[in-house]
Design a protein around this motif. Structure first.
Motif, PDB file in Angstrom:
ATOM      1  N   ASP A 118      47.352  32.700  34.101  1.00 16.65           N
ATOM      2  CA  ASP A 118      47.227  33.659  35.209  1.00 16.65           C
ATOM      3  C   ASP A 118      48.293  33.414  36.270  1.00 16.65           C
ATOM      4  N   LYS A 164      40.643  40.644  34.018  1.00 22.09           N
ATOM      5  CA  LYS A 164      40.371  40.790  35.441  1.00 22.09           C
ATOM      6  C   LYS A 164      38.974  41.359  35.679  1.00 22.09           C
ATOM      7  N   ARG A 230      34.342  30.314  34.179  1.00 22.39           N
ATOM      8  CA  ARG A 230      35.362  30.878  35.056  1.00 22.39           C
ATOM      9  C   ARG A 230      34.725  31.974  35.903  1.00 22.39           C
ATOM     10  N   GLN A 232      35.563  34.950  39.064  1.00 22.92           N
ATOM     11  CA  GLN A 232      36.651  35.686  39.695  1.00 22.92           C
ATOM     12  C   GLN A 232      36.106  36.701  40.699  1.00 22.92           C
ATOM     13  N   ARG A 244      43.259  38.582  44.049  1.00 21.67           N
ATOM     14  CA  ARG A 244      42.414  38.091  42.962  1.00 21.67           C
ATOM     15  C   ARG A 244      42.246  36.585  43.098  1.00 21.67           C
ATOM     16  N   TRP A 245      40.991  36.184  43.283  1.00 24.33           N
ATOM     17  CA  TRP A 245      40.661  34.756  43.391  1.00 24.33           C
ATOM     18  C   TRP A 245      39.988  34.312  42.100  1.00 24.33           C
ATOM     19  N   ILE A 246      40.455  33.179  41.556  1.00 26.94           N
ATOM     20  CA  ILE A 246      39.935  32.650  40.290  1.00 26.94           C
ATOM     21  C   ILE A 246      39.583  31.176  40.477  1.00 26.94           C
ATOM     22  N   ASP A 248      37.926  27.934  37.911  1.00 29.74           N
ATOM     23  CA  ASP A 248      37.433  27.606  36.576  1.00 29.74           C
ATOM     24  C   ASP A 248      37.185  26.113  36.458  1.00 29.74           C
ATOM     25  N   THR A 306      41.716  26.375  40.989  1.00 31.43           N
ATOM     26  CA  THR A 306      41.489  27.633  41.684  1.00 31.43           C
ATOM     27  C   THR A 306      42.834  28.233  42.058  1.00 31.43           C
TER      28      THR A 306
END
Length: 763
Positions: A118, A164, A230, A232, A244-246, A248, A306
């Motif tokens: 990503d 997404k 994960r 998001q 976009r915040w991720i 995992d 993150t």
């Protein structure tokens, strides 16, 4: 409603072609469609049709991964051309492209092939050793890619993109059962949380018993448990801005890395040293899918991270992108000595890695005479490792050292390296005419590395003097390298010219230069004798030339891409093996040449039938490697030289010929849609270890995977049940080989024939 892509049009490893007005992005089509679809990629940091990108690249869709059951990093070489994954476990793993990048287990060195998740660069290849969960697509770019990607990469890039969050509710659940205790469960759900915020949560758990029998206690090794999650959030208040915040987390507890005896090495003057010393310590050797280990074999991996990616589109249609990320990776092994007697109780290296990255990019509007991308990148990495060996009471007999030198002694070393990398980059494309384009890119990277390597004084054992004391001190004595510093400036550049002969055919030629900074050996190795500077290695520099063609023919029913490449690498970074200290160490192997040809084809010969092929001829050799480690058949000879010249020898792990083929047929049967799938993956002979021993040659092998299934509608979703058989002819093959003491070679076996079933519901 989520409608998954049909296998017939989504299983193609190569990039698909499409009509000019198609906007599909890695999606399938109905079974009666008669044209291939578009794949949109961001390899040039803007969305565009992959067939219009003048570069050698391959795209795997999410459906491809599902249908061919490619859910691990080491599986990808069965679908990607010119790729080799040398995998033992998460720490000792590497991705090589066109034979370049076979340098696993190098804590103080980045890979020649970069891996991105990503849009975030992964500083360790082991950070990608998790189940490929909820993936949107994978992009493989071959050749130096430094001008636009966050770290200089001399061999290529594997770019992994996850799905997404969506503002339309959707989800998936799947469960797989197979032989050898294989159980895999996955689930994901996505949907709106408000009119401007969408969320996505994905999770998996995989459990397998393994496929290597330990004769010592009857247990099965090579398996274990992997699990991860994960989450998001996508914030999209208007068309001009999105964020976009991720986050995992993944973990593994397994016996991955269990090595089987491949060869006992040479017999010299009627004596096989490995067998002789095994007899001396009373060890019983095992072969094939059997080992004989009297101590634990396991690894634990904890990792997570993150990231926040924000994109602004200005009124002038410029796009500003910011990607901020933090990742961490924690690896701890417990390794046996490969014997069923107490030579060693535990040996290995644990590692803890933390990294921070920040990237800023500005992309100009598309559609004009000139468009460009420019940006800045910062990378900080803090790597800490611990090298440990706990010898047993038979260590001296096994190692041929004076009695008392190593028996029951414990040695612990520590290493750390802190890296700060700063880069500025720019790339522009001039549209000289409707058919002719010229692209130029440049990047400058400055890196500073501060490191230190120490080893504690040995503990345990009995008090010794004379030769035994000297051997103990040389091999295990206290050591402190002091502060080590490595500074480098690494330029990268690209020149590319492409010409579209007509709407269906484009040709291109490119010249590129890539560099990556030097590295630091984080184990002592021979530093007490050779000096602390021997722990440092220099930069790796690659020059590459490409000539290629991309085509979409016969009314979008055939896509055919091919290219020729020639790469010369100076200061090639690799691992060698120190027979005296029984440890791997980094070195610059001199110059390497990689040259060859690659092709990819996707064919739609009949409604519902899709055929995919890709392959490569790749000749990768050392042009100069004068101080290489000697193979066992030389090193164990009386009066053997300290080093050998491997100039002209093939590079480790690089098969000269690779070929992958896949065929899928799907048809309509009233309310059901049956399908069948078959794939074939061939790899020719390859050198197994850096020393190119005749006792460590990987034979050629081919794998066949087949599956059959049914799809149908249920409620607002679609169900899918398939029966699959991997390695259908139960081929015994090794994915990688390693040096072992006393001239032997061990390896990691590939997965045997495995029958299983998968049930999935998409809604």
């Amino acid at each position: 409603m989520l409608a998954p892509s049909l296998l017939a049009l989504a299983c193609a490893p190569p990039v698909w072609a499409a009509p000019a007005d198609s906007t599909a992005v890695n999606t399938g089509a109905a079974a009666n469609d008669t044209t291939l679809r578009t794949v949109t990629v961001t390899s040039r940091r803007r969305s565009e049709d992959a067939q219009s990108v003048p570069a050698a690249m391959t795209v795997l869709s999410a459906q491809t991964l599902d249908d061919q059951r490619l859910y691990r990093l080491q599986d990808l070489q069965q679908a990607l051309p010119s790729v080799n994954v040398a995998f033992m476990h998460a720490r000792q793993s590497s991705l090589s492209i066109r034979g370049l990048g076979n340098n696993p287990a190098s804590d103080g060195l980045e890979g020649s092939a970069g891996i991105y998740l990503d849009n975030v660069y992964l500083g360790r290849p082991g950070m990608a050793v998790f189940d490929l969960l909820d993936i949107d697509q994978l992009e493989l770019l071959r050749g130096p890619q430094g001008t636009l990607f966050g770290k200089n990469t001399t061999a290529g890039v594997l770019n992994i993109s996850t799905r997404k969050p969506t503002f339309t509710p959707e989800g998936r659940v799947s469960s797989s059962l197979g032989e050898d205790g294989y159980v895999q469960n996955q689930a994901s759900v996505s949907g709106p949380l408000s009119t401007t915020v969408a969320g996505r949560v994905s999770a998996y758990r995989t459990r397998e018993n393994g496929y290597v029998k330990n004769d010592f206690d009857g247990h099965t090794l090579g398996g274990g448990t992997r699990q991860g999650v994960r989450g998001q959030l996508l914030f999209e208040p208007n068309e001009a801005f999105n964020a976009r915040w991720i986050a995992d987390y993944n973990e593994e507890a397994s016996s991955a890395g269990t090595r089987s005896l491949f060869s006992t090495g040479p017999t010299i003057n009627g004596v096989n040293l490995y067998q002789q010393r095994a007899d001396a310590v009373g060890a019983t050797l095992a072969h094939g899918r059997h080992v004989n280990l009297d101590a634990d074999q396991r690894v634990t991996v904890f990792q997570g991270g993150t990231s926040l990616e924000a994109n602004w589109t200005t009124p002038g249609d410029y796009t500003l992108t910011s990607v901020s990320a933090y990742r961490w990776w924690d690896f701890t092994p417990r390794n046996d000595d490969e014997l069923n007697v107490p030579v060693m109780y535990n040996v290995g290296q644990s590692a803890r890695d933390e990294q921070y990255t920040q990237e800023l990019r500005l992309a100009s509007p598309s559609g004009g005479t000139f468009d460009y991308v420019l940006g800045a990148f910062y990378f900080h990495q803090a790597m800490r490792n611990k090298v440990f060996t706990t010898y047993g009471p038979l260590a001296d007999t096994w190692n041929g050292t004076p009695q008392g030198a190593l028996n029951n002694v414990t040695s612990i070393g520590h290493g750390h390296v802190d890296t700060d990398s700063f880069a500025l980059f720019a790339q522009g494309t001039w549209h000289l005419s409707p058919r002719l384009e010229f692209t130029a890119g440049v990047r400058g990277t400055y890196e500073a590395k501060q490191a230190r390597v120490t080893r504690d004084a040995p503990v345990g054992g009995v008090a010794v003097d004379g030769r035994a004391a000297n051997v103990r001190n040389v091999r295990l004595g206290a050591y402190d390298s002091g502060d080590l510093n490595l500074y480098s400036f690494s330029p990268s550049a690209l020149l590319s010219l492409s010409y579209r002969f007509d709407e269906q055919v484009m040709g291109y030629v490119s010249l590129s230069h890539g560099e990556k900074s030097g590295g630091v050996n984080l184990s002592v190795a021979s530093a007490p004798v050779a000096g602390a500077d021997s722990l440092l290695i220099g930069s790796e520099r690659a020059n590459d030339a490409e000539l290629g063609i991309k085509s979409s023919l016969f009314d979008q029913r055939l896509q055919l891409n091919a290219n020729l490449f020639w790469t010369l690498v100076h200061g090639y970074q690799t691992n060698a093996y120190d027979d005296v200290n029984l440890t791997s160490y980094l070195t610059n192997a001199g110059s390497v040449r990689s040259r060859g040809a690659e092709f990819e084809a996707t064919i739609l010969p009949a409604r519902g039938l899709t055929l995919n092929f890709n392959g490569a001829f790749n000749d990768v050799r050392y042009l100069s490697y004068p101080d290489a480690p000697c193979p066992a058949e030389v090193a164990l000879q009386p009066g053997a030289p300290a080093s050998c010249d491997l100039g002209g020898h093939a590079v480790v792990g690089a098969s000269k010929w690779t070929f992958n083929g896949n065929g899928t047929y799907e048809w309509q049967l009233q309310a059901l849609r049956p399908y069948v799938n078959a794939s074939y993956a061939f790899r020719s002979h390859a050198v197994g270890t850096v020393d190119d021993s005749r006792y460590a040659q990987l034979p050629s092998y081919a794998l066949v995977n087949v599956s059959a299934g049914l799809r149908g509608d249920l409620g607002d979703g679609q169900w899918d049940v398939s029966l699959w058989l991997k390695n259908a002819f139960d081929k015994t093959y090794y994915t990688t080989l390693w040096n072992s003491p006393n001239g032997a070679y061990t390896g990691v076996l590939g997965t045997p024939r495995t029958l299983g079933v998968t049930a999935r519901y998409d809604f």
